[in-house]
Design a protein around this motif. Structure first.
Motif, PDB file in Angstrom:
ATOM      1  N   VAL A  85       0.855  -1.071   0.060  1.00 46.56           N
ATOM      2  CA  VAL A  85      -0.108  -0.027  -0.098  1.00 46.56           C
ATOM      3  C   VAL A  85       1.021   1.313  -0.007  1.00 46.56           C
ATOM      4  N   MET A  86       0.866   1.854  -1.160  1.00 49.38           N
ATOM      5  CA  MET A  86       2.079   3.090  -1.342  1.00 49.38           C
ATOM      6  C   MET A  86       1.423   4.106  -0.775  1.00 49.38           C
ATOM      7  N   PRO A  87       2.206   5.043  -0.117  1.00 51.28           N
ATOM      8  CA  PRO A  87       1.906   6.302   0.227  1.00 51.28           C
ATOM      9  C   PRO A  87       1.613   7.326  -1.212  1.00 51.28           C
ATOM     10  N   ARG A  88       0.762   8.135  -0.851  1.00 49.61           N
ATOM     11  CA  ARG A  88       0.013   8.970  -1.907  1.00 49.61           C
ATOM     12  C   ARG A  88       1.370   9.460  -2.808  1.00 49.61           C
ATOM     13  N   ARG A  89       2.392  10.246  -2.211  1.00 51.46           N
ATOM     14  CA  ARG A  89       3.243  10.736  -3.053  1.00 51.46           C
ATOM     15  C   ARG A  89       4.145   9.820  -3.954  1.00 51.46           C
ATOM     16  N   LEU A  90       4.301   8.617  -3.142  1.00 47.81           N
ATOM     17  CA  LEU A  90       4.878   7.317  -3.940  1.00 47.81           C
ATOM     18  C   LEU A  90       4.041   6.839  -4.876  1.00 47.81           C
ATOM     19  N   GLN A  91       2.910   6.844  -5.023  1.00 48.85           N
ATOM     20  CA  GLN A  91       1.987   6.416  -6.201  1.00 48.85           C
ATOM     21  C   GLN A  91       2.210   7.390  -7.221  1.00 48.85           C
ATOM     22  N   ILE A  92       2.350   8.578  -6.853  1.00 50.96           N
ATOM     23  CA  ILE A  92       2.665   9.658  -7.949  1.00 50.96           C
ATOM     24  C   ILE A  92       4.031   9.421  -8.609  1.00 50.96           C
ATOM     25  N   GLU A  93       5.058   9.222  -7.802  1.00 54.64           N
ATOM     26  CA  GLU A  93       6.341   9.005  -8.131  1.00 54.64           C
ATOM     27  C   GLU A  93       6.351   7.941  -9.121  1.00 54.64           C
ATOM     28  N   PHE A  94       5.862   6.850  -8.731  1.00 48.45           N
ATOM     29  CA  PHE A  94       5.975   5.514  -9.417  1.00 48.45           C
ATOM     30  C   PHE A  94       5.033   5.445 -10.616  1.00 48.45           C
ATOM     31  N   ALA A  95       4.021   6.018 -10.829  1.00 44.07           N
ATOM     32  CA  ALA A  95       3.352   6.155 -11.974  1.00 44.07           C
ATOM     33  C   ALA A  95       4.130   6.729 -13.161  1.00 44.07           C
ATOM     34  N   GLY A  96       4.933   7.861 -12.837  1.00 46.53           N
ATOM     35  CA  GLY A  96       5.907   8.159 -13.871  1.00 46.53           C
ATOM     36  C   GLY A  96       6.980   6.855 -14.342  1.00 46.53           C
ATOM     37  N   VAL A  97       7.290   5.909 -13.513  1.00 44.63           N
ATOM     38  CA  VAL A  97       8.128   4.898 -13.991  1.00 44.63           C
ATOM     39  C   VAL A  97       7.291   4.142 -14.823  1.00 44.63           C
ATOM     40  N   ILE A  98       6.116   3.741 -14.507  1.00 45.24           N
ATOM     41  CA  ILE A  98       5.213   3.084 -15.353  1.00 45.24           C
ATOM     42  C   ILE A  98       4.972   3.700 -16.636  1.00 45.24           C
ATOM     43  N   GLN A  99       4.511   4.958 -16.696  1.00 45.79           N
ATOM     44  CA  GLN A  99       4.388   5.557 -17.864  1.00 45.79           C
ATOM     45  C   GLN A  99       5.498   5.413 -18.900  1.00 45.79           C
ATOM     46  N   ARG A 100       6.959   5.475 -18.404  1.00 50.74           N
ATOM     47  CA  ARG A 100       8.016   5.722 -19.133  1.00 50.74           C
ATOM     48  C   ARG A 100       8.207   4.310 -19.754  1.00 50.74           C
ATOM     49  N   HIS A 101       7.762   3.306 -19.058  1.00 46.07           N
ATOM     50  CA  HIS A 101       7.689   1.854 -19.628  1.00 46.07           C
ATOM     51  C   HIS A 101       6.884   1.610 -20.482  1.00 46.07           C
ATOM     52  N   THR A 102       5.580   2.070 -20.289  1.00 47.97           N
ATOM     53  CA  THR A 102       4.868   1.795 -21.460  1.00 47.97           C
ATOM     54  C   THR A 102       5.130   2.724 -22.893  1.00 47.97           C
ATOM     55  N   GLU A 103       5.770   3.766 -22.628  1.00 40.75           N
ATOM     56  CA  GLU A 103       6.168   4.381 -23.721  1.00 40.75           C
ATOM     57  C   GLU A 103       7.077   3.793 -24.433  1.00 40.75           C
ATOM     58  N   MET A 104       8.013   3.320 -23.836  1.00 38.81           N
ATOM     59  CA  MET A 104       9.105   2.477 -24.544  1.00 38.81           C
ATOM     60  C   MET A 104       8.662   1.063 -25.107  1.00 38.81           C
ATOM     61  N   HIS A 105       7.882   0.142 -24.284  1.00 37.06           N
ATOM     62  CA  HIS A 105       7.520  -1.099 -24.832  1.00 37.06           C
ATOM     63  C   HIS A 105       5.988  -1.221 -25.234  1.00 37.06           C
TER      64      HIS A 105
END
Length: 561
Positions: free
Chosen positions: A397-417
């Motif tokens: 269960v991620m803290p809210r600000r970590l959710q925001i930070e990690f969503a950027g990692v997911i976005q970059r992954h989807t843009e690459m793959h």
């Protein structure tokens, strides 16, 4: 069904101004700022701040740049009195900062208040009494003459007491409480009587504070009231005209802005709008509104996240994620059309040009916010509910600000793959980003020890491939570990810490989340998993350190793939 307004409520009568000037004015300079966080804000908390939290908040307000801070209602309780004495006797008030204290217009409270601030270099004594009809008739049973006599008597007592303490520069502030609901001619009569009793002159000005103790009308009506007083006060050149807007109608910021256009010179309020009932005017929003119009506020919000964390920790009140300028989501675009416009705006924005990016009224970098957090993936966007998948499949269960930070990692992954992101993909990326990094620092083992009243920790680490043993002391294992890392040149600050349990029964593990900041490196989260909470916390701290030094997430994603 709500009762029809005509059957229960009486609309506030407009002010008959035939030559109002404020609508044609603009705000071209910042007001005198007065923070009421430690007094009005403190009394509005479920659990008022203790001396340690008040002192931390006071130092933060000084660092932001407030020159006037109302610190207490010292006659209300012994802790309030003691806090005032602590600041004065331990010389904790910076040069150029004036403390203020509040008291009702009652002789015993005034005497106790003056006693509290004796010896201060400069002090504002803020006296008030209610003046509106409902308070005169219903609460106090006083006529107009008695209300004026009460105010004048209180000011005369202050004059007498401060004359016996010439070592302090004394400033009087008077508030006709419930001013916005008081007849203007009577409010003027009270204020003129008070300025006369104090003997206000251009060389010895006093503060007249005209509050919307309860908002009763639209902000333009309040502006009319302020302009009328501004034009009719008998000793206008001997008065600093101040406002203290509350937020009962949700228009405190607008009321303050229009009041400044109408002649006010000073604003009282609280960071992020804390205060009695629906709150005081939000000084952060007001100051940054001025900033976006090219007016220097004189207040430093260049690291708005740090200010927000102190306010949340000291008041124990959360800041709404959509709060103007500072909310965790205010620089977030989930809409595809918004994302596209913002991306194009960033691409077109010249470095030295006036700011002109769609949907963003202020440059996030001016507030210490990262561009990485501006455009992120929504859990409803079809690219995977990141937080939902981690929680339901892995118990994280991620803290809210970590959710925001990690969503950027997911976005970059989807843009690459491309393609759909599965729960396994999310976990693999989460582990690669937060759990598996072991450079430049790798935690080998730790030992805790007691050092007097402090907690000590001895860390065995690998630093850039070299095995080292470092130690530190602090008020707990995390603080001690931070001090240990400083001994090898790793200087960080812990912005937030949270711990949650993952799994249950004998298989339960502790999951620690630590948000760290480094000079010039922004802010990053670290995460640690372990059966032992201290070990998990230290792993999270090291994870955060490594993430501050390993900013190329795309490279790590490729390695993880």
């Amino acid at each position: 069904m709500l009762a029809h307004p005509a059957t229960k409520y009486r609309p506030f009568a407009p002010i008959a101004l035939t030559d109002r000037r404020w609508p044609n004015r603009t705000i071209d300079r910042a007001p005198i700022w007065m923070s009421a966080d430690l007094r009005d804000g403190n009394q509005a908390l479920f659990e008022p701040m203790d001396a340690e939290r008040k002192l931390r908040f006071f130092r933060t307000l000084c660092a932001i740049g407030f020159k006037e801070i109302e610190i207490a209602f010292p006659a209300a309780s012994q802790p309030e009195f003691d806090f005032v004495r602590q600041l004065i006797e331990q010389d904790m008030i910076p040069e150029g900062v004036t403390i203020g204290v509040l008291t009702q217009a009652r002789p015993e409270l005034i005497a106790r208040t003056i006693e509290a601030v004796r010896g201060a270099r400069r002090a504002i004594v803020h006296v008030y009494n209610a003046t509106s009809p409902v308070f005169r008739d219903t609460v106090f049973g006083m006529d107009k003459a008695e209300v004026i006599a009460l105010a004048v008597s209180a000011v005369s007592q202050v004059c007498e007491l401060v004359a016996a303490a010439p070592e302090t520069e004394w400033v009087l502030e008077y508030s006709p409480e419930t001013f916005a609901a008081t007849e203007l001619d009577f409010a003027l009569e009270v204020c003129d009587a008070v300025t006369a009793a104090w003997g206000a002159t251009p060389q010895r000005k006093m503060i007249l504070n005209l509050p919307t103790t309860v908002e009763v009308a639209t902000p333009n009506v309040y502006a009319d009231q302020i302009e009328w007083m501004h034009c009719h006060l008998a000793r206008r050149d001997s008065v600093i005209l101040s406002v203290h807007p509350h937020n009962d109608r949700g228009t405190a910021v607008a009321s303050a802005e229009l009041a400044l256009m109408a002649g006010a010179e000073r604003v009282e309020g609280c960071l992020f709008g804390n205060g009695e009932r629906t709150g005081n005017v939000d000084l952060v929003t007001l100051a940054l509104n001025l900033y976006t119009q090219g007016v220097a506020s004189g207040l430093d919000f260049s690291d708005i996240n740090a200010v927000a964390r102190v306010a949340e920790e000291c008041t124990r009140l959360p800041i709404h994620p959509r709060h103007p300028y500072v909310g965790d989501l205010v620089f977030t675009a989930f809409s595809g059309s918004h994302q596209d416009a913002i991306k194009k705006g960033f691409a077109a924005q010249a470095k030295d040009a006036l700011w002109n990016v769609p949907y963003l009224p202020v440059d996030p970098a001016d507030l210490g916010r990262s561009y990485d957090s501006v455009i992120r993936v929504n859990s409803q966007s079809g690219k995977g509910g990141v937080a939902y998948l981690l929680e339901t499949h892995y118990g994280i269960v991620m803290p809210r600000r970590l959710q925001i930070e990690f969503a950027g990692v997911i976005q970059r992954h989807t843009e690459m793959h491309g393609g759909e992101v599965s729960a396994a993909d999310v976990w693999r990326l989460f582990a690669a980003t937060y759990l598996d990094a072991e450079a430049p620092v790798h935690l080998i083992e730790h030992h805790l020890f007691e050092q007097g009243s402090a907690q000590g920790v001895r860390l065995t680490i690998s630093f850039h491939g070299q095995r080292q043993v470092i130690s530190g002391e602090g008020n707990g294992p995390i603080d001690a570990a931070v001090n240990a890392l400083r001994s090898i040149g790793i200087n960080i600050q812990v912005r937030s810490f949270e711990e949650r349990s993952v799994g249950g029964d004998s298989e339960a593990r502790a999951c620690a989340f630590i948000e760290v900041a480094g000079a010039g490196s922004g802010e990053r989260f670290g995460v640690g998993l372990d059966t032992n909470i201290v070990t998990a916390s230290l792993k999270a701290l090291v994870s955060g350190v490594n993430r501050l030094g390993l900013m190329d997430t795309a490279e790590r994603e490729q390695q993880a793939a």
